[in-house]
Motif scaffolding. Structure first.
Motif, PDB file in Angstrom:
ATOM      1  N   GLY A 146      31.964  45.199  34.743  1.00 57.89           N
ATOM      2  CA  GLY A 146      33.301  45.234  34.156  1.00 57.89           C
ATOM      3  C   GLY A 146      34.301  45.738  35.166  1.00 57.89           C
ATOM      4  N   ARG A 147      35.513  45.991  34.694  1.00 58.67           N
ATOM      5  CA  ARG A 147      36.581  46.497  35.551  1.00 58.67           C
ATOM      6  C   ARG A 147      36.985  47.871  35.056  1.00 58.67           C
ATOM      7  NH1 ARG A 147      41.307  42.598  37.602  1.00 58.67           N
ATOM      8  NH2 ARG A 147      39.450  41.610  38.444  1.00 58.67           N
ATOM      9  N   TYR A 148      37.131  48.808  35.997  1.00 56.24           N
ATOM     10  CA  TYR A 148      37.388  50.204  35.670  1.00 56.24           C
ATOM     11  C   TYR A 148      38.467  50.771  36.581  1.00 56.24           C
ATOM     12  CZ  TYR A 148      32.745  49.874  33.521  1.00 56.24           C
ATOM     13  OH  TYR A 148      31.663  49.502  32.760  1.00 56.24           O
ATOM     14  N   VAL A 149      39.230  51.727  36.065  1.00 58.66           N
ATOM     15  CA  VAL A 149      40.131  52.512  36.888  1.00 58.66           C
ATOM     16  C   VAL A 149      39.487  53.885  37.068  1.00 58.66           C
ATOM     17  CG1 VAL A 149      41.560  53.342  34.953  1.00 58.66           C
ATOM     18  CG2 VAL A 149      42.515  53.270  37.265  1.00 58.66           C
ATOM     19  N   VAL A 150      39.587  54.406  38.288  1.00 57.26           N
ATOM     20  CA  VAL A 150      39.062  55.731  38.608  1.00 57.26           C
ATOM     21  C   VAL A 150      40.263  56.647  38.777  1.00 57.26           C
ATOM     22  CG1 VAL A 150      37.705  57.095  40.229  1.00 57.26           C
ATOM     23  CG2 VAL A 150      37.100  54.698  39.798  1.00 57.26           C
ATOM     24  N   ARG A 151      40.252  57.748  38.031  1.00 57.20           N
ATOM     25  CA  ARG A 151      41.380  58.680  38.065  1.00 57.20           C
ATOM     26  C   ARG A 151      40.899  60.098  38.305  1.00 57.20           C
ATOM     27  NH1 ARG A 151      45.495  57.546  33.225  1.00 57.20           N
ATOM     28  NH2 ARG A 151      45.758  59.726  33.692  1.00 57.20           N
ATOM     29  N   ARG A 152      41.819  60.932  38.757  1.00 59.95           N
ATOM     30  CA  ARG A 152      41.572  62.366  38.797  1.00 59.95           C
ATOM     31  C   ARG A 152      41.588  62.870  37.364  1.00 59.95           C
ATOM     32  NH1 ARG A 152      42.682  65.546  43.322  1.00 59.95           N
ATOM     33  NH2 ARG A 152      41.618  67.065  42.016  1.00 59.95           N
ATOM     34  N   GLN A 153      40.777  63.872  37.072  1.00 65.75           N
ATOM     35  CA  GLN A 153      40.822  64.508  35.760  1.00 65.75           C
ATOM     36  C   GLN A 153      41.878  65.608  35.782  1.00 65.75           C
ATOM     37  OE1 GLN A 153      37.647  64.991  32.881  1.00 65.75           O
ATOM     38  NE2 GLN A 153      36.299  65.092  34.664  1.00 65.75           N
ATOM     39  N   VAL A 163      36.279  57.862  34.829  1.00 67.47           N
ATOM     40  CA  VAL A 163      36.203  56.417  34.995  1.00 67.47           C
ATOM     41  C   VAL A 163      36.509  55.789  33.644  1.00 67.47           C
ATOM     42  CG1 VAL A 163      34.727  54.488  35.652  1.00 67.47           C
ATOM     43  CG2 VAL A 163      34.496  56.681  36.815  1.00 67.47           C
ATOM     44  N   ILE A 164      37.518  54.918  33.611  1.00 67.75           N
ATOM     45  CA  ILE A 164      38.005  54.353  32.359  1.00 67.75           C
ATOM     46  C   ILE A 164      37.928  52.831  32.415  1.00 67.75           C
ATOM     47  CG2 ILE A 164      39.987  54.199  30.794  1.00 67.75           C
ATOM     48  CD1 ILE A 164      40.995  56.822  32.220  1.00 67.75           C
ATOM     49  N   PRO A 165      37.221  52.209  31.449  1.00 66.78           N
ATOM     50  CA  PRO A 165      37.183  50.736  31.427  1.00 66.78           C
ATOM     51  C   PRO A 165      38.580  50.167  31.214  1.00 66.78           C
ATOM     52  CG  PRO A 165      35.667  51.679  29.815  1.00 66.78           C
ATOM     53  CD  PRO A 165      36.503  52.800  30.343  1.00 66.78           C
ATOM     54  N   LEU A 166      38.838  49.049  31.858  1.00 65.00           N
ATOM     55  CA  LEU A 166      40.121  48.371  31.694  1.00 65.00           C
ATOM     56  C   LEU A 166      39.955  47.175  30.773  1.00 65.00           C
ATOM     57  CD1 LEU A 166      41.446  48.349  35.355  1.00 65.00           C
ATOM     58  CD2 LEU A 166      42.355  49.642  33.432  1.00 65.00           C
ATOM     59  N   PRO A 167      40.774  47.085  29.750  1.00 59.72           N
ATOM     60  CA  PRO A 167      40.736  45.872  28.919  1.00 59.72           C
ATOM     61  C   PRO A 167      41.294  44.685  29.696  1.00 59.72           C
ATOM     62  CG  PRO A 167      42.506  47.335  28.213  1.00 59.72           C
ATOM     63  CD  PRO A 167      41.751  48.059  29.303  1.00 59.72           C
ATOM     64  N   LEU A 168      40.840  43.509  29.365  1.00 59.23           N
ATOM     65  CA  LEU A 168      41.237  42.304  30.100  1.00 59.23           C
ATOM     66  C   LEU A 168      42.735  42.083  30.224  1.00 59.23           C
ATOM     67  CD1 LEU A 168      38.475  39.785  29.058  1.00 59.23           C
ATOM     68  CD2 LEU A 168      38.763  40.975  31.233  1.00 59.23           C
ATOM     69  N   PRO A 169      43.563  42.387  29.205  1.00 61.31           N
ATOM     70  CA  PRO A 169      44.999  42.144  29.390  1.00 61.31           C
ATOM     71  C   PRO A 169      45.604  42.923  30.557  1.00 61.31           C
ATOM     72  CG  PRO A 169      44.514  42.459  27.083  1.00 61.31           C
ATOM     73  CD  PRO A 169      43.252  42.786  27.833  1.00 61.31           C
ATOM     74  N   TRP A 215      36.677  46.645  45.188  1.00 66.44           N
ATOM     75  CA  TRP A 215      37.504  47.772  44.803  1.00 66.44           C
ATOM     76  C   TRP A 215      38.855  47.684  45.502  1.00 66.44           C
ATOM     77  CZ3 TRP A 215      39.258  51.862  47.940  1.00 66.44           C
ATOM     78  CH2 TRP A 215      38.875  51.765  49.273  1.00 66.44           C
ATOM     79  N   SER A 216      39.805  48.427  44.984  1.00 67.05           N
ATOM     80  CA  SER A 216      41.142  48.460  45.567  1.00 67.05           C
ATOM     81  C   SER A 216      41.788  49.812  45.277  1.00 67.05           C
ATOM     82  CB  SER A 216      42.008  47.346  44.965  1.00 67.05           C
ATOM     83  OG  SER A 216      43.339  47.445  45.437  1.00 67.05           O
ATOM     84  N   ARG A 217      42.565  50.280  46.220  1.00 64.80           N
ATOM     85  CA  ARG A 217      43.352  51.500  45.999  1.00 64.80           C
ATOM     86  C   ARG A 217      44.769  51.153  45.537  1.00 64.80           C
ATOM     87  NH1 ARG A 217      40.634  56.040  47.250  1.00 64.80           N
ATOM     88  NH2 ARG A 217      39.083  55.958  48.910  1.00 64.80           N
ATOM     89  N   HIS A 218      45.077  49.866  45.425  1.00 64.95           N
ATOM     90  CA  HIS A 218      46.396  49.429  44.969  1.00 64.95           C
ATOM     91  C   HIS A 218      46.435  49.517  43.449  1.00 64.95           C
ATOM     92  CE1 HIS A 218      47.595  47.946  48.926  1.00 64.95           C
ATOM     93  NE2 HIS A 218      46.323  47.614  49.055  1.00 64.95           N
ATOM     94  N   GLY A 257      41.843  54.499  42.324  1.00 70.35           N
ATOM     95  CA  GLY A 257      41.541  53.115  42.623  1.00 70.35           C
ATOM     96  C   GLY A 257      40.996  52.410  41.406  1.00 70.35           C
ATOM     97  N   VAL A 258      40.631  51.161  41.622  1.00 71.45           N
ATOM     98  CA  VAL A 258      40.077  50.333  40.563  1.00 71.45           C
ATOM     99  C   VAL A 258      38.900  49.569  41.170  1.00 71.45           C
ATOM    100  CG1 VAL A 258      41.666  48.421  41.023  1.00 71.45           C
ATOM    101  CG2 VAL A 258      40.667  48.651  38.766  1.00 71.45           C
ATOM    102  N   PHE A 259      37.862  49.328  40.359  1.00 67.87           N
ATOM    103  CA  PHE A 259      36.766  48.498  40.846  1.00 67.87           C
ATOM    104  C   PHE A 259      36.377  47.482  39.796  1.00 67.87           C
ATOM    105  CE2 PHE A 259      34.524  52.213  39.121  1.00 67.87           C
ATOM    106  CZ  PHE A 259      33.489  51.656  38.386  1.00 67.87           C
TER     107      PHE A 259
END
Length: 142
Positions: free
Chosen positions: A122-129, A40-46, A86-89, A99-101
């Motif tokens: 906050g906003r995060y992207v969820v990825r496979r490791q 799970v990786i935080p997304l910066p606002l930009p 959340w979204s899978r887009h 996805g992202v939440f």
């Protein structure tokens, strides 16, 4: 507010394996964190403009983000009603994003073997490791 594993499983109806300590407080972090084959990786606002389609509220029973290989255990995103969407887009040039939440309150990832981990608002992207060995790489299989 702190949340124990027992409180989270009771609230969601999801279960974890018996070897996990139920009274442990689940940490809520705002940085990168991993749980089995997810990261799970935080997304910066930009970057938020890249994920503006397909938002859905996280339902009370949670959202299964990924299930382990061969029908294994699920990684489930759970949140209080109205606090997370959340979204899978997801645009991901490496093909690892699930996805992202976007959370306005702490949310939790729950897994039967790994227990729980918390994400701060906050906003995060969820990825496979992915793991690297020698000159190649492979997806982490949990």
């Amino acid at each position: 507010m702190t949340m124990t594993l027992a409180e989270l499983t009771s609230r969601t109806g999801l279960t974890v394996l018996d070897h996990l300590e139920q009274s442990v407080t689940i940490p809520v972090l705002d940085g990168i964190q991993a749980q089995g084959d997810l990261i799970v990786i935080p997304l910066p606002l930009p970057d938020v403009r890249d994920w503006d389609a397909g938002w859905q509220p996280v339902p009370p029973e949670g959202v299964e983000l990924l299930r382990g290989v061969a029908g294994g255990n699920p990684h489930t995103l759970v949140a209080e009603p109205g606090t997370c969407r959340w979204s899978r887009h997801v645009r991901d040039w490496q093909g690892l994003a699930i996805g992202v939440f976007d959370a306005s309150a702490p949310v939790y990832l729950l897994h039967p073997e790994h227990g729980g981990s918390g994400c701060a608002p906050g906003r995060y992207v969820v990825r496979r490791q992915r793991e690297h060995e020698g000159g190649g790489s492979r997806l982490v299989a949990d």
